[in-house]
Design a protein around this motif. Structure first.
Motif, PDB file in Angstrom:
ATOM      1  N   ALA A 192       0.697  -1.138   0.119  1.00 24.17           N
ATOM      2  CA  ALA A 192      -0.002  -0.008   0.250  1.00 24.17           C
ATOM      3  C   ALA A 192       0.822   1.324   0.012  1.00 24.17           C
ATOM      4  O   ALA A 192       0.541   2.242  -0.733  1.00 24.17           O
ATOM      5  N   ASN A 193       1.902   1.270   0.783  1.00 21.96           N
ATOM      6  CA  ASN A 193       2.693   2.647   0.796  1.00 21.96           C
ATOM      7  C   ASN A 193       3.528   2.569  -0.627  1.00 21.96           C
ATOM      8  O   ASN A 193       3.877   3.566  -0.958  1.00 21.96           O
ATOM      9  N   THR A 194       4.022   1.544  -1.109  1.00 14.54           N
ATOM     10  CA  THR A 194       4.588   1.520  -2.358  1.00 14.54           C
ATOM     11  C   THR A 194       3.508   2.109  -3.433  1.00 14.54           C
ATOM     12  O   THR A 194       4.029   2.842  -4.249  1.00 14.54           O
ATOM     13  N   ARG A 195       2.447   1.648  -3.511  1.00 12.57           N
ATOM     14  CA  ARG A 195       1.421   2.171  -4.355  1.00 12.57           C
ATOM     15  C   ARG A 195       1.176   3.632  -4.137  1.00 12.57           C
ATOM     16  O   ARG A 195       1.382   4.503  -5.069  1.00 12.57           O
ATOM     17  N   ASP A 196       1.091   4.248  -2.909  1.00 15.17           N
ATOM     18  CA  ASP A 196       0.801   5.333  -2.713  1.00 15.17           C
ATOM     19  C   ASP A 196       2.086   6.491  -3.133  1.00 15.17           C
ATOM     20  O   ASP A 196       1.953   7.473  -3.633  1.00 15.17           O
ATOM     21  N   THR A 197       3.160   5.834  -2.705  1.00 10.68           N
ATOM     22  CA  THR A 197       4.603   6.612  -3.089  1.00 10.68           C
ATOM     23  C   THR A 197       4.571   6.828  -4.559  1.00 10.68           C
ATOM     24  O   THR A 197       4.942   7.689  -5.319  1.00 10.68           O
ATOM     25  N   ALA A 198       4.386   5.534  -5.311  1.00 15.68           N
ATOM     26  CA  ALA A 198       4.607   5.625  -6.810  1.00 15.68           C
ATOM     27  C   ALA A 198       3.238   6.728  -7.312  1.00 15.68           C
ATOM     28  O   ALA A 198       3.745   7.362  -8.359  1.00 15.68           O
ATOM     29  N   ARG A 199       2.222   6.528  -7.003  1.00 14.40           N
ATOM     30  CA  ARG A 199       1.158   7.618  -7.419  1.00 14.40           C
ATOM     31  C   ARG A 199       1.509   8.970  -7.278  1.00 14.40           C
ATOM     32  O   ARG A 199       1.472   9.835  -8.004  1.00 14.40           O
ATOM     33  N   GLU A 200       2.339   9.484  -6.117  1.00 22.69           N
ATOM     34  CA  GLU A 200       2.651  10.567  -5.694  1.00 22.69           C
ATOM     35  C   GLU A 200       3.752  10.905  -6.894  1.00 22.69           C
ATOM     36  O   GLU A 200       3.933  12.184  -7.097  1.00 22.69           O
ATOM     37  N   LEU A 201       4.545  10.019  -7.128  1.00 22.46           N
ATOM     38  CA  LEU A 201       5.790  10.235  -8.044  1.00 22.46           C
ATOM     39  C   LEU A 201       5.347  10.184  -9.503  1.00 22.46           C
ATOM     40  O   LEU A 201       6.282  10.285 -10.342  1.00 22.46           O
ATOM     41  N   ASP A 202       4.144   9.648  -9.790  1.00 20.52           N
ATOM     42  CA  ASP A 202       3.610   9.585 -11.377  1.00 20.52           C
ATOM     43  C   ASP A 202       4.530   8.585 -11.945  1.00 20.52           C
ATOM     44  O   ASP A 202       5.009   8.750 -12.952  1.00 20.52           O
ATOM     45  N   VAL A 203       4.547   7.572 -10.871  1.00 12.10           N
ATOM     46  CA  VAL A 203       5.256   6.301 -11.551  1.00 12.10           C
ATOM     47  C   VAL A 203       3.998   5.290 -11.863  1.00 12.10           C
ATOM     48  O   VAL A 203       3.238   4.834 -10.905  1.00 12.10           O
ATOM     49  N   ASP A 204       4.385   4.611 -13.062  1.00 12.12           N
ATOM     50  CA  ASP A 204       3.215   3.296 -13.331  1.00 12.12           C
ATOM     51  C   ASP A 204       3.734   2.154 -13.027  1.00 12.12           C
ATOM     52  O   ASP A 204       4.971   2.026 -12.836  1.00 12.12           O
TER      53      ASP A 204
END
Length: 92
Positions: free
Chosen positions: A22-34
């Motif tokens: 969940a933290n990976t998903r949230d961080t990736a979305r913040e950084l605009d990473v797919d």
């Protein structure tokens, strides 16, 4: 558009049951990473990150610490060409 890159990551340690995905998903979305993240049966977490080189590198760096409750022992990374991931999701 900046050059996009892909990182395929395997994270070992105490990384399941600690909100790592969940933290990976949230961080990736913040950084605009797919890409995506999932638990593996051997206790590791596997993830794919696609985006700008800067953002993908930031995600790989983040994996070394991960969620606050995680205890990361190691991170293996393979870089490659993007395959067109769109959005970031947790795989079950």
């Amino acid at each position: 558009m900046t050059d996009r890159t892909r990182a395929h990551v395997f994270v070992s340690g105490n990384v399941q049951g600690v909100y790592y995905r969940a933290n990976t998903r949230d961080t990736a979305r913040e950084l605009d990473v797919d890409g995506w993240v999932q638990n593996l049966s051997d206790g590791r977490v596997e993830a794919v990150f696609e985006g700008s080189e800067e953002a993908v590198d930031e995600m790989v760096d983040w994996c070394h610490t991960g969620s606050p409750a995680a205890n990361v022992d190691g991170v293996e990374v393979e870089y490659g060409d993007p395959k067109g991931e769109d959005g970031f999701r947790i795989r079950r």
